[in-house]
Design a protein around this motif. Structure first.
Motif, PDB file in Angstrom:
ATOM      1  N   GLU A  41       0.816  -1.208   0.000  1.00 10.70           N
ATOM      2  CA  GLU A  41       0.000   0.000   0.000  1.00 10.70           C
ATOM      3  C   GLU A  41       0.850   1.258   0.000  1.00 10.70           C
ATOM      4  O   GLU A  41       1.882   1.308   0.655  1.00 10.70           O
ATOM      5  CB  GLU A  41      -0.859   0.041   1.272  1.00 10.70           C
ATOM      6  CG  GLU A  41      -1.724  -1.173   1.451  1.00 10.70           C
ATOM      7  CD  GLU A  41      -2.754  -0.977   2.545  1.00 10.70           C
ATOM      8  OE1 GLU A  41      -2.415  -0.305   3.541  1.00 10.70           O
ATOM      9  OE2 GLU A  41      -3.873  -1.471   2.372  1.00 10.70           O
ATOM     10  N   ASP A  88       0.063   5.697  -0.050  1.00 12.85           N
ATOM     11  CA  ASP A  88      -0.877   6.816  -0.147  1.00 12.85           C
ATOM     12  C   ASP A  88      -0.553   7.536  -1.444  1.00 12.85           C
ATOM     13  O   ASP A  88       0.529   8.094  -1.575  1.00 12.85           O
ATOM     14  CB  ASP A  88      -0.710   7.776   1.036  1.00 12.85           C
ATOM     15  CG  ASP A  88      -1.595   7.383   2.193  1.00 12.85           C
ATOM     16  OD1 ASP A  88      -2.417   6.455   2.026  1.00 12.85           O
ATOM     17  OD2 ASP A  88      -1.486   8.002   3.264  1.00 12.85           O
ATOM     18  N   GLU A 147      -5.230   9.007  -1.193  1.00 18.26           N
ATOM     19  CA  GLU A 147      -5.906   7.794  -0.729  1.00 18.26           C
ATOM     20  C   GLU A 147      -4.969   6.605  -0.897  1.00 18.26           C
ATOM     21  O   GLU A 147      -4.110   6.594  -1.774  1.00 18.26           O
ATOM     22  CB  GLU A 147      -7.189   7.539  -1.539  1.00 18.26           C
ATOM     23  CG  GLU A 147      -8.270   8.592  -1.360  1.00 18.26           C
ATOM     24  CD  GLU A 147      -9.004   8.536  -0.019  1.00 18.26           C
ATOM     25  OE1 GLU A 147      -8.864   7.517   0.699  1.00 18.26           O
ATOM     26  OE2 GLU A 147      -9.709   9.514   0.292  1.00 18.26           O
ATOM     27  N   VAL A 161      -3.739   3.094  -2.054  1.00 15.15           N
ATOM     28  CA  VAL A 161      -3.946   2.195  -3.203  1.00 15.15           C
ATOM     29  C   VAL A 161      -2.966   1.028  -3.071  1.00 15.15           C
ATOM     30  O   VAL A 161      -1.837   1.213  -2.622  1.00 15.15           O
ATOM     31  CB  VAL A 161      -3.699   2.945  -4.541  1.00 15.15           C
ATOM     32  CG1 VAL A 161      -3.816   2.005  -5.732  1.00 15.15           C
ATOM     33  CG2 VAL A 161      -4.672   4.118  -4.689  1.00 15.15           C
ATOM     34  N   VAL A 171      -8.194   7.211  -8.573  1.00 11.10           N
ATOM     35  CA  VAL A 171      -9.528   7.182  -7.953  1.00 11.10           C
ATOM     36  C   VAL A 171     -10.360   6.000  -8.453  1.00 11.10           C
ATOM     37  O   VAL A 171     -11.327   5.604  -7.797  1.00 11.10           O
ATOM     38  CB  VAL A 171     -10.296   8.512  -8.161  1.00 11.10           C
ATOM     39  CG1 VAL A 171      -9.579   9.670  -7.477  1.00 11.10           C
ATOM     40  CG2 VAL A 171     -10.515   8.808  -9.644  1.00 11.10           C
ATOM     41  N   TYR A 176      -9.475   3.025  -8.353  1.00  9.24           N
ATOM     42  CA  TYR A 176      -9.220   1.910  -7.429  1.00  9.24           C
ATOM     43  C   TYR A 176      -9.991   2.072  -6.115  1.00  9.24           C
ATOM     44  O   TYR A 176      -9.971   1.178  -5.283  1.00  9.24           O
ATOM     45  CB  TYR A 176      -7.723   1.785  -7.127  1.00  9.24           C
ATOM     46  CG  TYR A 176      -6.871   1.458  -8.330  1.00  9.24           C
ATOM     47  CD1 TYR A 176      -6.739   0.136  -8.775  1.00  9.24           C
ATOM     48  CD2 TYR A 176      -6.207   2.458  -9.036  1.00  9.24           C
ATOM     49  CE1 TYR A 176      -5.966  -0.170  -9.885  1.00  9.24           C
ATOM     50  CE2 TYR A 176      -5.426   2.163 -10.144  1.00  9.24           C
ATOM     51  CZ  TYR A 176      -5.314   0.847 -10.563  1.00  9.24           C
ATOM     52  OH  TYR A 176      -4.554   0.547 -11.658  1.00  9.24           O
ATOM     53  N   LEU A 177     -10.628   3.234  -5.928  1.00  6.64           N
ATOM     54  CA  LEU A 177     -11.351   3.499  -4.682  1.00  6.64           C
ATOM     55  C   LEU A 177     -12.798   3.033  -4.808  1.00  6.64           C
ATOM     56  O   LEU A 177     -13.267   2.710  -5.895  1.00  6.64           O
ATOM     57  CB  LEU A 177     -11.309   5.007  -4.375  1.00  6.64           C
ATOM     58  CG  LEU A 177      -9.922   5.671  -4.414  1.00  6.64           C
ATOM     59  CD1 LEU A 177     -10.048   7.165  -4.147  1.00  6.64           C
ATOM     60  CD2 LEU A 177      -8.977   5.010  -3.424  1.00  6.64           C
ATOM     61  N   SER A 178     -13.530   3.032  -3.681  1.00  7.90           N
ATOM     62  CA  SER A 178     -14.959   2.719  -3.723  1.00  7.90           C
ATOM     63  C   SER A 178     -15.667   3.801  -4.537  1.00  7.90           C
ATOM     64  O   SER A 178     -15.193   4.947  -4.621  1.00  7.90           O
ATOM     65  CB  SER A 178     -15.532   2.680  -2.305  1.00  7.90           C
ATOM     66  OG  SER A 178     -15.520   3.977  -1.743  1.00  7.90           O
ATOM     67  N   LYS A 187     -16.323   6.905  -2.433  1.00  8.70           N
ATOM     68  CA  LYS A 187     -15.188   7.839  -2.288  1.00  8.70           C
ATOM     69  C   LYS A 187     -14.942   8.613  -3.578  1.00  8.70           C
ATOM     70  O   LYS A 187     -14.675   9.813  -3.557  1.00  8.70           O
ATOM     71  CB  LYS A 187     -13.912   7.070  -1.921  1.00  8.70           C
ATOM     72  CG  LYS A 187     -13.755   6.817  -0.432  1.00  8.70           C
ATOM     73  CD  LYS A 187     -12.364   6.300  -0.119  1.00  8.70           C
ATOM     74  CE  LYS A 187     -12.216   6.060   1.375  1.00  8.70           C
ATOM     75  NZ  LYS A 187     -10.994   5.304   1.700  1.00  8.70           N
ATOM     76  N   ARG A 188     -15.021   7.892  -4.703  1.00  6.83           N
ATOM     77  CA  ARG A 188     -14.753   8.525  -6.000  1.00  6.83           C
ATOM     78  C   ARG A 188     -15.783   9.632  -6.270  1.00  6.83           C
ATOM     79  O   ARG A 188     -15.449  10.716  -6.738  1.00  6.83           O
ATOM     80  CB  ARG A 188     -14.771   7.467  -7.110  1.00  6.83           C
ATOM     81  CG  ARG A 188     -14.335   7.981  -8.467  1.00  6.83           C
ATOM     82  CD  ARG A 188     -14.029   6.847  -9.438  1.00  6.83           C
ATOM     83  NE  ARG A 188     -15.104   5.871  -9.518  1.00  6.83           N
ATOM     84  CZ  ARG A 188     -15.061   4.650  -8.979  1.00  6.83           C
ATOM     85  NH1 ARG A 188     -13.982   4.221  -8.368  1.00  6.83           N
ATOM     86  NH2 ARG A 188     -16.100   3.841  -9.076  1.00  6.83           N
TER      87      ARG A 188
END
Ligand code: QAP
Ligand code: CO
Length: 168
Positions: free
Chosen positions: A87, A89, A100, A102, A145, A147-149, A152-153
């Motif tokens: 991971e 940020d 975020e 990733v 973004v 890769y985010l929920s 969140k996006r």
């Protein structure tokens, strides 16, 4: 040298898939210099041509503390050497103000061309490996973004759209 305008999410031009670079000339060298100037001024650690609305497969990176190790990757290709994900940020000059976590492979082999068209290979780990993958994603029309929920996006999109409205 010139500072270039950076496109911001959710600008649809960031979804363009870039074309391979076939001509290695003075204009390409000028574009590379302008991308470095734009990245250092931001300041950022990586910039893909897509972000400055040039849809060619070209990225510039400098992850050094002293900001004195410029790297150019033209027509880059990545091969994953270790499937284990780690991971980081991540941020992005096209998503200003948002960071975020990733997950990505942390050990890759990158084959690319330099500004003279010469091929080279390197096997970066850690931040450089992450940054190269982040920037190659831009060349494929992808953003961190993605890769985010979706929650969140959507939040990030709405906040940036509001800023863009206030700026206009
Ligand atoms: C990609 O991103 C990256 O939000 C490069 O307000 C970043 O240079 C890969 C920046 C982190 C891996 C880890 C972002 C500058 C710069 C912002 C950048 C901002 C100002 C982002
Ligand atoms: Co980015």
């Amino acid at each position: 040298m010139a500072l270039l305008n950076i496109l911001e999410f959710p600008d649809p031009r960031l979804r363009t898939v870039a074309e391979p670079v076939t001509v290695f000339d003075g204009a390409l060298s000028q574009l590379i210099d302008d991308m470095f100037e734009t990245m250092y001024e931001a300041p950022g650690i990586g910039l893909a041509a897509t972000q400055v609305d040039v849809h060619k497969r070209l990225i510039v990176i400098d992850v050094s503390e002293a900001r004195d190790e410029p790297l150019v990757f033209i027509n880059p290709q990545v091969e994953v050497l270790d499937e284990a994900l780690d991971e980081y940020d991540e941020g992005c000059l096209s998503v200003p103000g948002f960071y975020e976590t990733v997950q990505r492979p942390q050990h890759v082999r990158v084959t690319a061309q330099d500004r003279n068209g010469e091929s080279f290979t390197m096997e970066p780990q850690g931040l450089l490996a992450v940054c190269i993958q982040h920037e190659i994603d831009h060349l494929d029309g992808k953003l961190f973004v993605d890769y985010l929920s979706s929650l969140k996006r959507t939040r990030i999109r709405k906040k940036l759209e509001k800023q863009h409205r206030l700026r206009a």
